[in-house]
Design a protein around this motif. Structure first.
Motif, PDB file in Angstrom:
ATOM      1  N   CYS A  87       0.858  -1.180   0.000  1.00 38.39           N
ATOM      2  CA  CYS A  87       0.000   0.000   0.000  1.00 38.39           C
ATOM      3  C   CYS A  87       0.888   1.222   0.000  1.00 38.39           C
ATOM      4  CB  CYS A  87      -0.925   0.009   1.218  1.00 38.39           C
ATOM      5  SG  CYS A  87      -1.753   1.592   1.372  1.00 38.39           S
ATOM      6  N   CYS A  90       0.205   4.179   2.743  1.00 40.21           N
ATOM      7  CA  CYS A  90       0.630   3.993   4.123  1.00 40.21           C
ATOM      8  C   CYS A  90       2.031   3.402   4.217  1.00 40.21           C
ATOM      9  CB  CYS A  90      -0.324   3.065   4.874  1.00 40.21           C
ATOM     10  SG  CYS A  90      -2.040   3.412   4.560  1.00 40.21           S
ATOM     11  N   HIS A 103      -5.858  -4.618   5.916  1.00 40.54           N
ATOM     12  CA  HIS A 103      -5.281  -3.277   5.912  1.00 40.54           C
ATOM     13  C   HIS A 103      -6.108  -2.306   5.060  1.00 40.54           C
ATOM     14  CE1 HIS A 103      -2.506   0.040   5.659  1.00 40.54           C
ATOM     15  NE2 HIS A 103      -2.708   0.036   4.345  1.00 40.54           N
ATOM     16  N   HIS A 109      -6.025   3.202   7.130  1.00 40.11           N
ATOM     17  CA  HIS A 109      -5.780   3.264   5.694  1.00 40.11           C
ATOM     18  C   HIS A 109      -6.726   4.254   5.005  1.00 40.11           C
ATOM     19  CE1 HIS A 109      -4.964   2.112   1.572  1.00 40.11           C
ATOM     20  NE2 HIS A 109      -6.279   2.054   1.400  1.00 40.11           N
TER      21      HIS A 109
HETATM   22 ZN   LIG Z   1      -2.895   1.765   3.299  1.00 39.72          ZN
END
Ligand SMILES: [Zn+2]
Ligand SMILES: [Zn+2]
Length: 366
Positions: A87, A90, A103, A109
């Motif tokens: 991701c 993040c 997540h 998130h």
């Molecule tokens: Zn994320």
């Protein structure tokens, strides 16, 4: 985002290497910058898209696929471990699909996505690449081929034509390029200072305006120049776009560099990647520093070895008198000069007629 990753990847993986882009955004989003990158470093490029681009992409690709048909080409199913789930928002990564899904749905998130939206504008890395580069050792003594369109970039009023070659050579030397320079002047040589130009070894090619012969000459020239030898091409013209598709191909596939000169600066940066650019008149005027080198250059040029060619009749000679005779008294030549403008007008008319017919045909179908 994808584009930025690609640029970063290029930085870490010097060629030879192959990259593949699966996207419909290549045309119009990536292509300008990627095309310029290709002229600097050659990578194999594979492309796949679900929508076939309407306009052909100038990018040099090793292979292109339609995404759907590519997926049908599947071989035996092999499970490969270790796909990375990442991701970007993040900076979170995992190899577990379960953790990744968790997540994506997490409060942290979602909050991150909203307060810090993913940057999706393409940052063109080549945009800020400077214009005039000092020569690298490989190119410092490379030969330089100059194609000069005298119609769009003529000599300024009162300018001494003897100074063209030394001015060019001095400008090249200022950047560290000192290889042998060959210059061909395209124009109506009934009205050029032929004596002065040829005495400094400038080749003359007689042609009529609006009938660009450069493309075919560039093509022929390419056959004599091995692709791996460092070579510099220079175009002096306001109409470089007429041959830019051809030039870009040469730059993508060969160890060539490109110099440009024009009488006014283009409003948009071209997809052609240049190593140096000049305004034609300031190039000729030169700097004080250049003027000092000027004398030295002139004495170096030695015996004139200019050739004279007429592109209308495919006539060539090494004698200026023969050439002048050809232009002024040759009957066949006179006929060609009369015929060509007429052919050109006819072509324009024909072209219009076929476009009108094309439009009418489509109109009926609508
Ligand atoms: Zn994320
Ligand atoms: Zn002729």
């Amino acid at each position: 985002m994808m584009y930025r990753d690609m640029v970063e990847w290029r930085g870490q993986n010097p060629p030879p290497a192959t990259m593949m882009i699966i996207s419909n955004k290549v045309r119009g989003v990536f292509d300008w910058d990627l095309l310029r990158l290709q002229q600097r470093t050659p990578y194999n490029l594979f492309l796949a898209y679900s929508v076939v681009p309407k306009v052909s992409i100038l990018l040099s690709t090793s292979e292109e696929w339609c995404w759907k048909s590519l997926l049908k080409l599947s071989g035996p199913h092999v499970a490969v471990q270790g796909a990375k789930l990442y991701c970007n928002s993040c900076n979170f990564d995992t190899q577990s699909l379960k953790k990744f899904k968790k997540h994506i749905w997490s409060y942290e998130h979602v909050r991150e996505e909203i307060i810090n939206p993913t940057y999706d504008k393409v940052v063109c890395v080549t945009e800020k690449w400077g214009k005039n580069y000092k020569a690298t050792p490989e190119f410092a003594t490379a030969k330089i081929q100059v194609w000069w369109d005298m119609t769009s970039c003529p000599l300024p009023e009162g300018y001494d034509a003897h100074r063209v070659r030394p001015s060019l050579e001095a400008a090249f030397k200022e950047l560290g390029y000192s290889g042998p320079v060959s210059i061909t002047a395209y124009g109506d040589h009934n009205h050029t200072p032929l004596q002065a130009l040829s005495s400094t070894g400038v080749h003359a090619l007689h042609c009529v305006p609006d009938l660009p012969d450069m493309a075919s000459v560039v093509e022929k020239w390419h056959y004599d120049n091995p692709p791996r030898a460092a070579t510099i091409m220079m175009v002096i013209s306001d109409h470089v776009d007429w041959i830019s598709h051809y030039l870009v191909e040469l730059l993508q596939e060969n160890n060539y560099k490109l110099f440009l000169a024009y009488s006014f600066r283009p409003s948009k940066t071209s997809f052609l990647l240049t190593s140096a650019e000049w305004l034609w008149e300031s190039l000729l005027a030169g700097s004080e520093q250049r003027r000092l080198v000027l004398h030295k250059c002139s004495s170096e040029s030695g015996e004139p070895t200019a050739t004279f060619n007429c592109s209308l009749c495919h006539f060539g000679t090494k004698s200026i008198d023969q050439f002048r005779n050809h232009l002024s008294t040759d009957k066949e030549h006179a006929k060609e000069e009369m015929r060509l403008p007429a052919v050109r007008k006819l072509n324009i008319k024909e072209n219009r007629r076929s476009r009108v017919a094309d439009f009418d045909r489509k109109g009926k179908r609508m």
